[in-house]
Design an enzyme around this catalytic site. Structure first.
Site, PDB file in Angstrom:
ATOM      1  N   SER A 176       0.650  -1.268   0.077  1.00 29.28           N
ATOM      2  CA  SER A 176       0.030  -0.076  -0.164  1.00 29.28           C
ATOM      3  C   SER A 176       0.847   1.260   0.034  1.00 29.28           C
ATOM      4  O   SER A 176       1.553   1.335  -0.884  1.00 29.28           O
ATOM      5  CB  SER A 176      -0.942   0.120   1.014  1.00 29.28           C
ATOM      6  OG  SER A 176      -1.995   0.930   0.920  1.00 29.28           O
ATOM      7  N   ASP A 280      -9.218  -5.063  -5.073  1.00 32.18           N
ATOM      8  CA  ASP A 280      -8.641  -3.843  -4.633  1.00 32.18           C
ATOM      9  C   ASP A 280      -8.892  -2.689  -5.461  1.00 32.18           C
ATOM     10  O   ASP A 280      -8.609  -2.803  -6.740  1.00 32.18           O
ATOM     11  CB  ASP A 280      -7.171  -4.049  -4.844  1.00 32.18           C
ATOM     12  CG  ASP A 280      -6.272  -2.825  -4.135  1.00 32.18           C
ATOM     13  OD1 ASP A 280      -7.045  -1.660  -3.902  1.00 32.18           O
ATOM     14  OD2 ASP A 280      -5.084  -2.956  -3.734  1.00 32.18           O
ATOM     15  N   HIS A 313      -7.642  -5.770  -0.704  1.00 27.17           N
ATOM     16  CA  HIS A 313      -6.476  -4.811  -0.209  1.00 27.17           C
ATOM     17  C   HIS A 313      -5.647  -5.447   1.112  1.00 27.17           C
ATOM     18  O   HIS A 313      -6.856  -5.319   1.965  1.00 27.17           O
ATOM     19  CB  HIS A 313      -6.835  -3.241  -0.016  1.00 27.17           C
ATOM     20  CG  HIS A 313      -5.640  -2.278  -0.205  1.00 27.17           C
ATOM     21  ND1 HIS A 313      -4.962  -1.933  -1.102  1.00 27.17           N
ATOM     22  CD2 HIS A 313      -5.131  -1.743   0.739  1.00 27.17           C
ATOM     23  CE1 HIS A 313      -4.237  -1.199  -1.063  1.00 27.17           C
ATOM     24  NE2 HIS A 313      -4.015  -0.864   0.337  1.00 27.17           N
TER      25      HIS A 313
END
Ligand code: NAG
Ligand code: NAG
Length: 344
Positions: A176, A280, A313
């Site tokens: 991320s 995601d 995610h």
């Protein structure tokens, strides 16, 4: 796959994963104040931290090392204890945690567990960087902390750094926001390599990197309501991270976008693995990043895309998800392959 009450697609997740995801997104929404600051007192209650251990636990020793006391920059060093005294040289993984540049820490329990798994399975020496957070510290504080850590490792002023850790085989890895930082580390190292004596960055693993832009992509619209990342949450993180007055086309966000610098020293870019999850919302940006790299990398270095169609995610932090196990193996193969390439 099921369609939730909002008519947005969502993957089938074990209840344990769902619970943690719901809990953490709830907490991170709650602690964001209307003036864009964060209530750290409350956030720290939920940022469950693991302790370091000088004696091996499941084959891994963990110690905390200070890089710069003035900015409170430190990293957690993970050493596989079975590989301490032998002649095998170990690659070094420099890891950057996620959390939208604003949340979490190197010693957050999920990141601590992940780094332990890496150290043991690859095996590798893992340096998990505790960089400063926004909004208290905006861009480029996080990149500076990362690069200062690389320089610190190069100076070998680090007491207790295992002598068989081979700094000429460094891999920058992050998820991320940490994936964005890792990209920047690889980029900056490529342009300033001559300033380093021992450190060589030979690989980059960008796990679901946090990239974006002003435009709304198909995946952002399709997966607008998460899980984990929603558009409002994503926008907020960029707002408190980027310099005041800039927008999401800033080059730190939209890497190969309209405002990114033309001169990219991409010829010297290391071998790269980009990891994408099918649930995601940022996946379209990540695919563009992969394609942008492929077009620009002029050397024969590998640029590899790994996709997990069912992954949300941060999927890889949840050991109960099968993709998480597959991913560790994938990393192991990539790191072993590219550390052998550089052996002299
Ligand atoms: C943080 O939030 C808690 C709970 O809402 C509140 O009691 C506390 O005063 C807040 N702390 C600060 C420094 O704003
Ligand atoms: C992923 C990433 O790092 N992308 C950008 C992150 O920010 C730096 C700083 O501007 C950019 O150079 C990167 O391209």
């Amino acid at each position: 796959m099921s369609t939730g009450k909002n008519q947005f697609p969502s993957p089938a997740l074990p209840w344990k994963t769902k619970l943690v995801v719901t809990f953490f997104t709830g907490v991170t929404d709650f602690v964001r104040r209307s003036d864009d600051s964060i209530n750290r007192t409350v956030m720290n209650l939920f940022n469950v931290r693991a302790k370091p251990n000088a004696k091996p636990v499941k084959g891994v020793i963990a110690t905390d090392v200070t890089v710069d006391p003035t900015t409170d920059l430190w990293f957690r060093l993970y050493t596989p204890s079975d590989h301490l005294d032998n002649d095998t040289s170990l690659p070094v993984v420099v890891f950057f945690h996620g959390g939208g540049f604003s949340f979490l820490s190197a010693d957050f329990i999920y990141y601590d567990l992940f780094c332990r798994r890496l150290a043991r399975k690859i095996p590798a020496v893992v340096v998990s960087v505790n960089y400063r957070l926004s909004p208290e510290n905006r861009y480029p504080a996080q990149y500076e902390d990362g690069f200062d850590t690389l320089k610190f490792l190069d100076s070998r002023s680090c007491e207790g750094f295992p002598s068989n850790a081979d700094l000429s085989k460094c891999f920058v890895v992050g998820d991320s926001a940490g994936g964005n930082i890792s990209h920047f580390m690889a980029m900056r190292f490529a342009t300033e390599e001559s300033k380093f004596r021992c450190v060589r960055v030979v690989g980059l693993i960008a796990i679901q990197p946090f990239f974006g832009g002003k435009e709304r992509t198909d995946s952002e619209i399709r997966l607008e309501r998460g899980p984990i990342l929603t558009l409002p949450r994503t926008d907020w993180h960029w707002k408190v991270f980027l310099p005041i007055g800039s927008d999401r086309d800033h080059e730190a966000c939209n890497v190969f976008g309209p405002k990114s610098s033309e001169i990219l020293n991409i010829g010297a870019f290391p071998a790269t693995m980009v990891v994408i999850g099918g649930f995601d919302p940022l996946q379209d940006w990540q695919r563009r990043y992969y394609e942008g790299l492929k077009r620009r990398v002029t050397s024969d270095k590998e640029v590899r895309l790994v996709e997990y169609p069912n992954a949300i995610h941060t999927f890889y932090l949840f050991t109960e998800l099968p993709d998480s196990q597959l991913f560790i193996t994938e990393m192991m193969v990539f790191i072993r392959k590219h550390s052998q390439e550089t052996q002299r």
